[in-house]
Design a protein around this motif. Structure first.
Motif, PDB file in Angstrom:
ATOM      1  N   ILE A   1      -9.591  38.610  46.559  1.00 36.62           N
ATOM      2  CA  ILE A   1     -10.737  39.130  47.313  1.00 36.62           C
ATOM      3  C   ILE A   1     -12.071  38.786  46.658  1.00 36.62           C
ATOM      4  N   ILE A   2     -12.035  38.042  45.555  1.00 37.44           N
ATOM      5  CA  ILE A   2     -13.283  37.619  44.935  1.00 37.44           C
ATOM      6  C   ILE A   2     -14.011  36.688  45.917  1.00 37.44           C
ATOM      7  N   LYS A   3     -15.302  36.854  46.057  1.00 36.52           N
ATOM      8  CA  LYS A   3     -16.058  35.996  46.960  1.00 36.52           C
ATOM      9  C   LYS A   3     -16.156  34.592  46.359  1.00 36.52           C
ATOM     10  N   PRO A   4     -15.989  33.553  47.161  1.00 36.49           N
ATOM     11  CA  PRO A   4     -16.044  32.181  46.632  1.00 36.49           C
ATOM     12  C   PRO A   4     -17.320  31.903  45.843  1.00 36.49           C
ATOM     13  N   GLU A   5     -18.456  32.397  46.318  1.00 37.75           N
ATOM     14  CA  GLU A   5     -19.697  32.122  45.599  1.00 37.75           C
ATOM     15  C   GLU A   5     -19.726  32.819  44.242  1.00 37.75           C
ATOM     16  N   GLN A   6     -19.045  33.960  44.138  1.00 38.65           N
ATOM     17  CA  GLN A   6     -18.964  34.652  42.854  1.00 38.65           C
ATOM     18  C   GLN A   6     -18.076  33.884  41.885  1.00 38.65           C
ATOM     19  N   PHE A   7     -16.934  33.438  42.386  1.00 36.39           N
ATOM     20  CA  PHE A   7     -16.054  32.671  41.511  1.00 36.39           C
ATOM     21  C   PHE A   7     -16.721  31.366  41.092  1.00 36.39           C
ATOM     22  N   ASN A   8     -17.415  30.728  42.018  1.00 38.59           N
ATOM     23  CA  ASN A   8     -18.083  29.465  41.705  1.00 38.59           C
ATOM     24  C   ASN A   8     -19.191  29.653  40.673  1.00 38.59           C
ATOM     25  N   THR A   9     -19.883  30.781  40.762  1.00 36.31           N
ATOM     26  CA  THR A   9     -20.897  31.090  39.749  1.00 36.31           C
ATOM     27  C   THR A   9     -20.252  31.174  38.375  1.00 36.31           C
ATOM     28  N   TRP A  10     -19.150  31.901  38.305  1.00 34.12           N
ATOM     29  CA  TRP A  10     -18.443  32.004  37.026  1.00 34.12           C
ATOM     30  C   TRP A  10     -17.987  30.625  36.547  1.00 34.12           C
ATOM     31  N   LEU A  11     -17.449  29.818  37.436  1.00 36.07           N
ATOM     32  CA  LEU A  11     -16.895  28.520  37.067  1.00 36.07           C
ATOM     33  C   LEU A  11     -17.958  27.606  36.468  1.00 36.07           C
ATOM     34  N   VAL A  12     -19.102  27.527  37.112  1.00 30.51           N
ATOM     35  CA  VAL A  12     -20.180  26.663  36.619  1.00 30.51           C
ATOM     36  C   VAL A  12     -20.703  27.166  35.275  1.00 30.51           C
ATOM     37  N   GLN A  13     -20.922  28.460  35.169  1.00 31.39           N
ATOM     38  CA  GLN A  13     -21.423  29.020  33.914  1.00 31.39           C
ATOM     39  C   GLN A  13     -20.390  28.894  32.800  1.00 31.39           C
ATOM     40  N   ASP A  14     -19.123  28.986  33.155  1.00 32.73           N
ATOM     41  CA  ASP A  14     -18.079  28.852  32.141  1.00 32.73           C
ATOM     42  C   ASP A  14     -18.013  27.421  31.622  1.00 32.73           C
ATOM     43  N   TYR A  15     -18.244  26.463  32.492  1.00 31.25           N
ATOM     44  CA  TYR A  15     -18.318  25.079  32.027  1.00 31.25           C
ATOM     45  C   TYR A  15     -19.433  24.923  30.994  1.00 31.25           C
ATOM     46  N   LEU A  16     -20.612  25.481  31.297  1.00 26.87           N
ATOM     47  CA  LEU A  16     -21.734  25.389  30.363  1.00 26.87           C
ATOM     48  C   LEU A  16     -21.410  26.090  29.049  1.00 26.87           C
ATOM     49  N   PHE A  17     -20.686  27.196  29.149  1.00 26.28           N
ATOM     50  CA  PHE A  17     -20.238  27.913  27.950  1.00 26.28           C
ATOM     51  C   PHE A  17     -19.287  27.056  27.129  1.00 26.28           C
ATOM     52  N   VAL A  18     -18.316  26.427  27.790  1.00 26.26           N
ATOM     53  CA  VAL A  18     -17.302  25.640  27.072  1.00 26.26           C
ATOM     54  C   VAL A  18     -17.931  24.434  26.380  1.00 26.26           C
ATOM     55  N   VAL A  19     -18.978  23.866  26.956  1.00 27.96           N
ATOM     56  CA  VAL A  19     -19.695  22.781  26.277  1.00 27.96           C
ATOM     57  C   VAL A  19     -20.187  23.254  24.916  1.00 27.96           C
ATOM     58  N   GLU A  20     -20.825  24.429  24.887  1.00 32.26           N
ATOM     59  CA  GLU A  20     -21.351  24.952  23.622  1.00 32.26           C
ATOM     60  C   GLU A  20     -20.236  25.461  22.716  1.00 32.26           C
ATOM     61  N   PHE A  21     -19.177  25.978  23.309  1.00 35.15           N
ATOM     62  CA  PHE A  21     -18.019  26.416  22.519  1.00 35.15           C
ATOM     63  C   PHE A  21     -17.402  25.223  21.797  1.00 35.15           C
ATOM     64  N   THR A  22     -17.335  24.082  22.470  1.00 43.76           N
ATOM     65  CA  THR A  22     -16.800  22.865  21.847  1.00 43.76           C
ATOM     66  C   THR A  22     -17.657  22.462  20.653  1.00 43.76           C
ATOM     67  N   ARG A  23     -18.951  22.533  20.815  1.00 44.09           N
ATOM     68  CA  ARG A  23     -19.848  22.234  19.692  1.00 44.09           C
ATOM     69  C   ARG A  23     -19.589  23.193  18.530  1.00 44.09           C
ATOM     70  N   MET A  24     -19.397  24.479  18.855  1.00 45.43           N
ATOM     71  CA  MET A  24     -19.146  25.472  17.823  1.00 45.43           C
ATOM     72  C   MET A  24     -17.869  25.156  17.052  1.00 45.43           C
ATOM     73  N   VAL A  25     -16.804  24.837  17.767  1.00 43.34           N
ATOM     74  CA  VAL A  25     -15.529  24.535  17.110  1.00 43.34           C
ATOM     75  C   VAL A  25     -15.676  23.310  16.203  1.00 43.34           C
ATOM     76  N   GLY A  26     -16.434  22.313  16.674  1.00 41.93           N
ATOM     77  CA  GLY A  26     -16.667  21.136  15.838  1.00 41.93           C
ATOM     78  C   GLY A  26     -17.394  21.489  14.553  1.00 41.93           C
ATOM     79  N   ARG A  27     -18.366  22.374  14.645  1.00 45.63           N
ATOM     80  CA  ARG A  27     -19.114  22.771  13.444  1.00 45.63           C
ATOM     81  C   ARG A  27     -18.256  23.591  12.495  1.00 45.63           C
ATOM     82  N   ILE A  28     -17.333  24.360  13.033  1.00 40.98           N
ATOM     83  CA  ILE A  28     -16.469  25.183  12.181  1.00 40.98           C
ATOM     84  C   ILE A  28     -15.673  24.320  11.204  1.00 40.98           C
ATOM     85  N   LEU A  29     -15.339  23.108  11.617  1.00 35.07           N
ATOM     86  CA  LEU A  29     -14.601  22.211  10.720  1.00 35.07           C
ATOM     87  C   LEU A  29     -15.343  21.971   9.410  1.00 35.07           C
TER      88      LEU A  29
END
Length: 206
Positions: free
Chosen positions: A30-58
């Motif tokens: 029952i999640i509205k498509p626009e709500q899920f899509n908002t999460w999806l796009v923002q999560d992509y932007l988050f994962v980009v920075e998360f990847t950078r973080m994991v690289g720095r942790i090394l």
């Protein structure tokens, strides 16, 4: 101090972070498509920075931790491409601005490498655990959201999170009181940011 002690001490905050209405609405379909899509796009932007973080942790991790962290980076490469495929399927533009919650979370991750390695290891474990449990706890999901639940709730990813926990426990075992306090503060910050990130989906703009 251990990861399980953090989960037990702050169980209420953790429950709020991983049992959010957004996830239940995905399960119910029952999640509205626009709500899920908002999460999806923002999560992509988050994962980009998360990847950078994991690289720095090394840079700070003991070499005995390299194999697991590198395996996570390899998985993130696949995940970023997967996000792009999902965005194409849904006709979403990934070149968009971060919403305030996403920006705050990304800034938080960028500052983590200013902290001692035990704090970084704890945060890495907790962020991955939040995804793992968040997509598992609601129970079986129906299409199209089962694909997302399977990505982060599958047994292989669960095992990866357990291995991250073991590495975090290893370096948390004999930390000073100062570092212990930092670990608790970091745990609470991640829990709050995870809760806010799910909630951000309701600020639907995509």
């Amino acid at each position: 101090m251990s990861c399980q002690e953090l989960l037990k001490k702050y169980s209420q905050q953790w429950q709020v972070a991983t049992l959010h209405p957004f996830l239940n609405e995905c399960k119910l379909g029952i999640i509205k498509p626009e709500q899920f899509n908002t999460w999806l796009v923002q999560d992509y932007l988050f994962v980009v920075e998360f990847t950078r973080m994991v690289g720095r942790i090394l840079t700070y991790a003991p070499t005995s931790h390299f194999d697991l962290i590198l395996s996570g980076l390899n998985a993130l490469q696949n995940e970023l491409n997967w996000f792009k495929d999902k965005a194409t399927e849904r006709q979403l533009d990934l070149n968009t601005k971060k919403q305030p919650t996403c920006k705050e979370y990304c800034n938080f991750m960028n500052k983590l490498t200013e902290m001692p390695y035990p704090i970084q290891a704890t945060a890495l474990w907790e962020i991955e655990l939040a995804y793992n449990q968040g997509w598992q706890l609601p129970g079986k999901m129906s299409p199209p959201y089962n694909e997302f639940a399977n990505r982060w709730g599958n047994p292989e990813f669960t095992n990866y999170v357990k291995l991250l926990e073991a590495q975090a426990n290893e370096v948390l075992e004999d930390v000073s009181k100062t570092v212990q306090n930092q670990a608790e503060t970091t745990f609470l910050n991640v829990a709050r940011l995870e809760k806010d990130f799910w909630q951000m989906a309701y600020n639907a703009t995509n």
